[in-house]
Scaffold this motif. Structure first.
Motif, mmCIF file in Angstrom:
data_model
loop_
_atom_site.group_PDB
_atom_site.id
_atom_site.type_symbol
_atom_site.label_atom_id
_atom_site.label_comp_id
_atom_site.label_asym_id
_atom_site.label_seq_id
_atom_site.Cartn_x
_atom_site.Cartn_y
_atom_site.Cartn_z
ATOM 1 N N GLY A 25 2.313 -1.166 7.422
ATOM 2 C CA GLY A 25 1.173 -2.051 7.588
ATOM 3 C C GLY A 25 -0.150 -1.365 7.842
ATOM 4 O O GLY A 25 -1.171 -2.020 8.019
ATOM 5 N N LYS A 26 -0.141 -0.040 7.844
ATOM 6 C CA LYS A 26 -1.374 0.727 8.064
ATOM 7 C C LYS A 26 -2.074 0.967 6.730
ATOM 8 O O LYS A 26 -1.429 1.239 5.719
ATOM 9 N N ARG A 54 -5.006 -2.908 10.320
ATOM 10 C CA ARG A 54 -3.547 -3.031 10.319
ATOM 11 C C ARG A 54 -3.169 -4.394 9.767
ATOM 12 O O ARG A 54 -3.837 -5.389 10.045
ATOM 13 N N PHE A 55 -2.105 -4.428 9.004
ATOM 14 C CA PHE A 55 -1.606 -5.640 8.388
ATOM 15 C C PHE A 55 -0.105 -5.731 8.638
ATOM 16 O O PHE A 55 0.529 -4.725 8.976
ATOM 17 N N PRO A 56 0.476 -6.915 8.435
ATOM 18 C CA PRO A 56 1.944 -6.980 8.478
ATOM 19 C C PRO A 56 2.514 -6.052 7.402
ATOM 20 O O PRO A 56 1.913 -5.884 6.338
ATOM 21 N N ALA A 57 3.636 -5.463 7.695
ATOM 22 C CA ALA A 57 4.281 -4.576 6.723
ATOM 23 C C ALA A 57 4.596 -5.351 5.447
ATOM 24 O O ALA A 57 5.014 -6.507 5.508
ATOM 25 N N GLN A 59 6.511 -6.914 2.463
ATOM 26 C CA GLN A 59 7.899 -7.347 2.369
ATOM 27 C C GLN A 59 8.577 -6.866 1.100
ATOM 28 O O GLN A 59 9.759 -7.043 0.922
#
Length: 77
Positions: A25-26, A54-57, A59
């Motif tokens: 997520g970086k 930063r974001f959610p990883a 999917q």
């Protein structure tokens, strides 16, 4: 942008960032895709800030995903 406006009160335009979000997520890569402002200080500032986002990883299970996103800058009246 606000600092740049003090130098040039009419500064306005669009900066489109292309950035990669890594598997945790970086933001791992940032590039300017479009820049109608042509202000080096604003470019450097937005790139430095984007590197800390930063974001959610993702999917997808991949090593990363790429996005492009436009930012429109215009002084308030």
């Amino acid at each position: 942008y606000e600092t740049a406006l003090k130098r040039n009160p009419t500064l306005a335009g669009k900066i489109t960032l292309r950035f990669t979000i890594g598997k945790i997520g970086k933001v791992t890569q940032v590039d300017i895709e479009v820049d109608t402002m042509h202000d080096d200080d604003v470019q450097k500032c937005i790139i430095e800030h984007a590197k800390s986002w930063r974001f959610p990883a993702p999917q997808s299970g991949s090593d990363g995903v790429q996005f492009s996103y436009p930012f429109i800058f215009q002084a308030s009246k």
